[in-house]
Design a protein around this motif. Structure first.
Motif, PDB file in Angstrom:
ATOM      1  N   SER B  37       0.867  -1.257  -0.187  1.00  0.00           N
ATOM      2  CA  SER B  37      -0.047   0.146  -0.049  1.00  0.00           C
ATOM      3  C   SER B  37       0.769   1.137  -0.143  1.00  0.00           C
ATOM      4  N   SER B  43      -8.238   4.068  -3.813  1.00  0.00           N
ATOM      5  CA  SER B  43      -9.117   3.016  -4.075  1.00  0.00           C
ATOM      6  C   SER B  43      -7.905   2.101  -4.698  1.00  0.00           C
ATOM      7  N   TRP B  47      -6.805  -2.079  -0.492  1.00  0.00           N
ATOM      8  CA  TRP B  47      -8.370  -2.432  -0.582  1.00  0.00           C
ATOM      9  C   TRP B  47      -8.342  -3.570  -1.565  1.00  0.00           C
ATOM     10  N   GLU B  48      -7.672  -3.209  -2.613  1.00  0.00           N
ATOM     11  CA  GLU B  48      -7.868  -4.146  -3.780  1.00  0.00           C
ATOM     12  C   GLU B  48      -7.442  -5.545  -3.570  1.00  0.00           C
ATOM     13  N   GLN B  51     -10.359  -6.733  -1.193  1.00  0.00           N
ATOM     14  CA  GLN B  51     -11.304  -6.941  -1.865  1.00  0.00           C
ATOM     15  C   GLN B  51     -11.318  -8.657  -2.593  1.00  0.00           C
ATOM     16  N   ILE B 102     -13.054  -1.693   7.454  1.00  0.00           N
ATOM     17  CA  ILE B 102     -11.780  -2.176   6.765  1.00  0.00           C
ATOM     18  C   ILE B 102     -11.217  -0.593   6.589  1.00  0.00           C
ATOM     19  N   ASP B 104      -7.951   1.071   4.960  1.00  0.00           N
ATOM     20  CA  ASP B 104      -6.992   0.588   3.977  1.00  0.00           C
ATOM     21  C   ASP B 104      -5.776   0.575   4.186  1.00  0.00           C
ATOM     22  N   THR B 135      -6.383   7.839   5.124  1.00  0.00           N
ATOM     23  CA  THR B 135      -6.950   6.591   4.491  1.00  0.00           C
ATOM     24  C   THR B 135      -8.256   6.547   4.135  1.00  0.00           C
ATOM     25  N   SER B 136      -8.747   5.461   3.335  1.00  0.00           N
ATOM     26  CA  SER B 136     -10.131   5.349   3.509  1.00  0.00           C
ATOM     27  C   SER B 136     -10.588   4.562   4.399  1.00  0.00           C
ATOM     28  N   ARG B 138     -13.839   1.981   5.292  1.00  0.00           N
ATOM     29  CA  ARG B 138     -14.780   1.310   4.540  1.00  0.00           C
ATOM     30  C   ARG B 138     -15.719   0.530   5.553  1.00  0.00           C
ATOM     31  N   SER B 152     -17.810   4.356   1.909  1.00  0.00           N
ATOM     32  CA  SER B 152     -16.526   4.570   2.489  1.00  0.00           C
ATOM     33  C   SER B 152     -16.486   5.915   2.899  1.00  0.00           C
TER      34      SER B 152
END
Lengths: 321, 289
Positions: B37, B43, B47-48, B51, B102, B104, B135-136, B138, B152
Motif C-alpha cells: 500500500s 481506491s 483495498w484491492e 477485496q 476496513i 485501507d 486513509t479510506s 470502509r 466509505s
C-alpha cells in the motif's frame, strides 16, 4: 557578536528602565536587527517588559510559527526571555528585537509549556548561553514531542532539522522559583495538569505583569491538551493572584485578571457539563462533538478542529471517571 | 479480585482456535498490506487486495444512503480514537448478516467483523478506531439475501497506531461500563483495555509494547445474542461499542469479551434506573486453560 553594545540601544535601555511609561506603548521596530535578522514588532507594557503579540492563525496556516505571545523582561543585570515562538526564525527575530532594546546578557529563557509555538525558537538563544527554565514535567513532555516536532515542523528548524535544536530546560521548576534579573524579581509557578502537564506562569513582581502561558487563551479557542477540570481548578488559583496586567498565551493583553479568565472558564465549564450530559444519555463521541457547548462557537476564533479535539479528549477522560 | 463486580465466568468460551486464526489473519494482512500500500491512492493497494480476499466477483452496492450510511470525521479529533458510526435504514434493519470495517492504510486493515444473527434489529453501530495515516475507511455489509453494500469515507489522520498509551490506559483491565440512552434503544459500552497495537513504544523505557487487544465481543439483550465481533489492533485504547436498535433493548444486557492474551471478561446491565451501572469481571488470562 551579538553582545556588542550599541550606543542607541544602551540609551534606549536606560530610558526603559527609568522613564515612567504609559501602559501599552506601541513600539514599532521594523528593519534589520543586530546580526541581520528582522526584528519582531514589540509592545512595551511597563518599564523593561516587552511582548510580541502573535497572530490568531491555525497551527498549519502560513505564519503558524508566529501565533503565540512571546517576549522578555529586562533587569539591571540581565534579561529573561519568556517563550521563543514557533520557529528558530521567530526566535532569532525576537533576539534581534531584544538587541534593539538592551545589550544585557540573556540569563534565562523560560518556556511556559511544551507546545511547538512556544518552544521551537529556543535554539536561536543557545549562543547567548542562557539557562533554559521550565516546569519539572517539561523535559519529559519535550522528549515525547521531539519526533512529532521533527515530522510536522521540519521547516521551522534550521536545516537540516535535528533533535538537538529542541532544547530542554536546565532548571526544572517543581513548585515555585524566584529569578533575580537585578533590580527585579520574577516569580515562577508550576501548575498541576491543566492546559498541558507542564504549565508554568511568570509574574514580574516589579510591574505586576503576569505571563500565563497558555493557561489563558483570549479570543482564540482554548485547546485542552491536559485536563479541562484540572484547568478550571488552576484558573481558580490564578484568579486569586493580584496583578496589574496579564499577558495571555494567545490574544490581547488584559488589565483585569479575573475578568479576563471568565470566557475561558465559561467555555471549559460548558465543555465538561456538556460531555457529562452526553455520556449520561449514552451518546456517541460524534454526537457529543456536534452538541456540546455549541452555543460557544460564535464567541471564539479557530473553533473548527480544536473544539472537536477538546470534546474527544474530555469524553475519553470522563468515560472512566 | 474486583470487589464490586458480579462474578460471572463465561460458561461457553469460544473455541481457542478462532482467536489464534484471527491473530494470524491480522498479522498476515499486516505484512501484505504494508508491502502493497505504499503511496496508494484511496481506491488501490490494500483495498484491492482485501477485496479479492473477501469479496471476489461481488458487486458492492454504493448507492442508497437511506439503506446504510457511514459517519466518519474528515479530520479526526483523535487519530488513536477516531469515532465511526454506521447507520442502517428501515429497509436494512433486521436484514444484515455481516459487517466488516476496513481501514485501507492501517497495518492491520480489518478493524472489525460483526456477525449478526438472523433477525437482529441493529440500526446503528459505533466504534472508535486507530488511524495510522490518511486513509479510506470502509464499511461493507452483507445482507441476509446475499447482497453487499459498501460505504466509505476519507479520514485525515496519522499516528493512531503508534500513539503512546495514555494515562487512561490504566485501571481495571476488562472493566465494562454500560450507558443506555433514555429511550433504551441504544447502549454505549466502554471497555477498559489498553488495546495495544504492537506499534507503540513505551515512552519511559523506550521499549516496544507487545500487541494486546480485544479480539472478540459478544453482545446480548435478554438472553438473545444481538451481535458478535472479531476485532483487532485497530480498535482504540479503551474500546467502545455503541449499539442502536429501532426498538428498546430489553435488560439484561450482557457483554462478553476475549482478548489476545485469552483473558475473558464479562459485564452486564440489569436495567437499573440509575445510569452508568457497571458490572464486570475478569475471568483472567488463562482462565479457561
Amino acid at each position: 557578536m551579538l553582545h556588542r553594545a550599541l550606543a542607541p540601544a544602551r540609551l534606549r535601555a536606560w530610558l526603559l528602565q527609568t522613564v515612567t511609561w504609559p501602559l501599552a506603548v506601541l513600539m514599532s521596530l521594523p528593519g534589520a536587527g543586530v546580526g541581520g535578522a528582522p526584528a519582531l514588532q514589540l509592545q512595551a507594557l511597563a518599564p523593561g517588559v516587552f511582548v510580541h503579540i502573535g497572530q490568531q492563525l491555525a497551527l498549519d496556516a502560513p505564519g503558524h510559527d508566529d501565533i503565540a505571545n512571546i517576549g522578555f523582561i529586562v533587569g539591571t543585570r540581565c534579561i529573561a526571555v519568556i517563550d521563543t515562538g514557533g520557529s528558530v526564525r521567530v526566535g532569532r527575530a525576537l533576539l534581534a528585537a531584544i538587541r534593539q532594546i538592551s545589550p544585557l546578557p540573556i540569563c534565562y529563557v523560560i518556556n511556559t509549556h511544551v507546545h511547538v509555538d512556544h518552544v521551537l525558537g529556543n535554539a536561536a538563544f543557545v549562543l547567548e548561553h542562557p539557562k533554559f527554565v521550565g516546569h519539572a514535567a517539561l523535559a519529559a513532555a519535550l522528549a515525547n514531542s521531539r519526533d512529532f516536532f521533527l515530522q510536522q515542523y521540519p521547516e521551522d528548524l534550521d536545516q537540516p532539522p535535528s533533535a538537538v535544536q529542541i532544547i530542554a530546560p536546565d532548571i526544572a521548576v517543581a513548585s515555585t522559583l524566584q529569578l533575580d534579573l537585578g533590580g527585579r524579581r520574577l516569580s515562577l509557578k508550576a501548575w498541576p495538569l491543566a492546559h498541558t502537564d507542564c504549565d508554568l506562569t511568570v509574574l514580574d513582581t516589579s510591574s505586576g505583569t503576569l505571563w500565563t502561558g497558555d493557561l489563558l487563551f483570549r479570543d482564540r479557542l482554548p485547546a485542552v491538551d491536559g485536563s479541562a477540570s484540572g484547568w478550571l481548578t488552576v484558573l481558580d488559583g490564578l484568579a486569586r493572584l493580584r496583578v496589574a496586567r496579564v499577558v495571555p498565551g494567545h490574544g490581547p493583553i488584559a488589565g483585569d485578571l479575573p475578568l479576563a479568565l471568565q470566557p475561558e472558564r465559561r467555555y471549559l465549564r460548558a465543555l465538561i457539563d456538556g460531555v457529562h450530559d452526553e455520556l449520561a444519555r449514552g451518546d456517541s463521541m460524534q454526537q457529543a462533538i456536534v452538541q456540546v457547548a455549541a452555543v460557544e462557537q460564535p464567541r471564539w476564533l479557530l473553533w473548527d478542529g480544536t473544539h472537536a479535539r477538546n470534546v474527544a479528549r474530555v469524553y475519553e477522560q470522563m468515560e472512566w471517571q | 479480585m474486583h470487589a464490586h463486580s458480579v462474578s460471572q465466568p463465561v460458561s461457553q468460551p469460544w473455541p481457542q482456535a478462532r482467536v489464534a486464526v484471527l491473530a494470524c489473519l491480522l498479522l498476515g494482512f499486516g505484512g501484505e498490506a504494508s508491502a502493497i500500500s505504499d503511496g496508494q491512492t484511496p481506491s488501490s493497494g490494500a483495498w484491492e487486495y482485501l477485496q479479492r480476499q473477501f469479496y471476489p466477483d461481488r458487486s458492492l452496492g454504493v448507492l442508497d444512503e437511506n439503506f446504510m450510511s457511514l459517519e466518519a470525521p474528515a479530520n479526526t479529533p483523535d487519530p488513536a480514537a477516531t469515532p465511526l458510526t454506521l447507520h442502517f435504514g428501515t429497509a436494512a434493519v433486521g436484514h444484515i448478516r455481516q459487517i466488516r470495517i476496513i481501514i485501507d492504510n492501517n497495518p492491520s486493515p480489518v478493524a472489525a467483523t460483526f456477525d449478526l444473527p438472523s433477525g437482529a434489529r441493529v440500526a446503528e453501530l459505533g466504534l472508535r478506531v486507530r488511524i495510522d495515516r490518511f486513509t479510506s475507511v470502509r464499511a461493507i455489509a452483507e445482507t441476509t439475501d446475499g447482497r453487499f453494500e459498501m460505504r466509505s469515507a476519507w479520514v485525515n489522520a496519522s499516528g493512531g497506531c503508534s500513539a503512546p498509551p495514555s494515562t487512561l490506559a490504566a485501571g481495571t483491565l476488562g472493566e465494562i461500563r454500560f450507558r443506555p440512552s433514555p429511550d433504551a434503544r441504544s447502549m454505549l459500552i466502554s471497555i477498559r483495555h489498553p488495546n495495544n497495537s504492537g506499534f507503540q513504544i513505551d515512552p519511559r523505557s523506550g521499549e516496544p509494547i507487545a500487541a494486546h487487544y480485544v479480539s472478540h465481543m459478544r453482545f446480548s439483550s435478554a438472553g438473545q445474542t444481538l451481535l458478535e465481533a472479531d476485532t483487532g489492533i485497530s480498535l482504540s485504547e479503551n474500546p467502545t461499542l455503541r449499539i442502536g436498535s429501532d426498538q428498546p433493548l430489553p435488560a439484561p444486557i450482557a457483554m462478553e469479551i476475549i482478548d489476545s492474551a485469552d483473558a475473558h471478561f464479562t459485564g452486564s446491565w440489569n436495567g437499573a434506573v440509575a445510569s452508568n451501572v457497571a458490572t464486570s469481571t475478569a475471568a483472567g488470562a488463562g482462565g479457561t486453560r
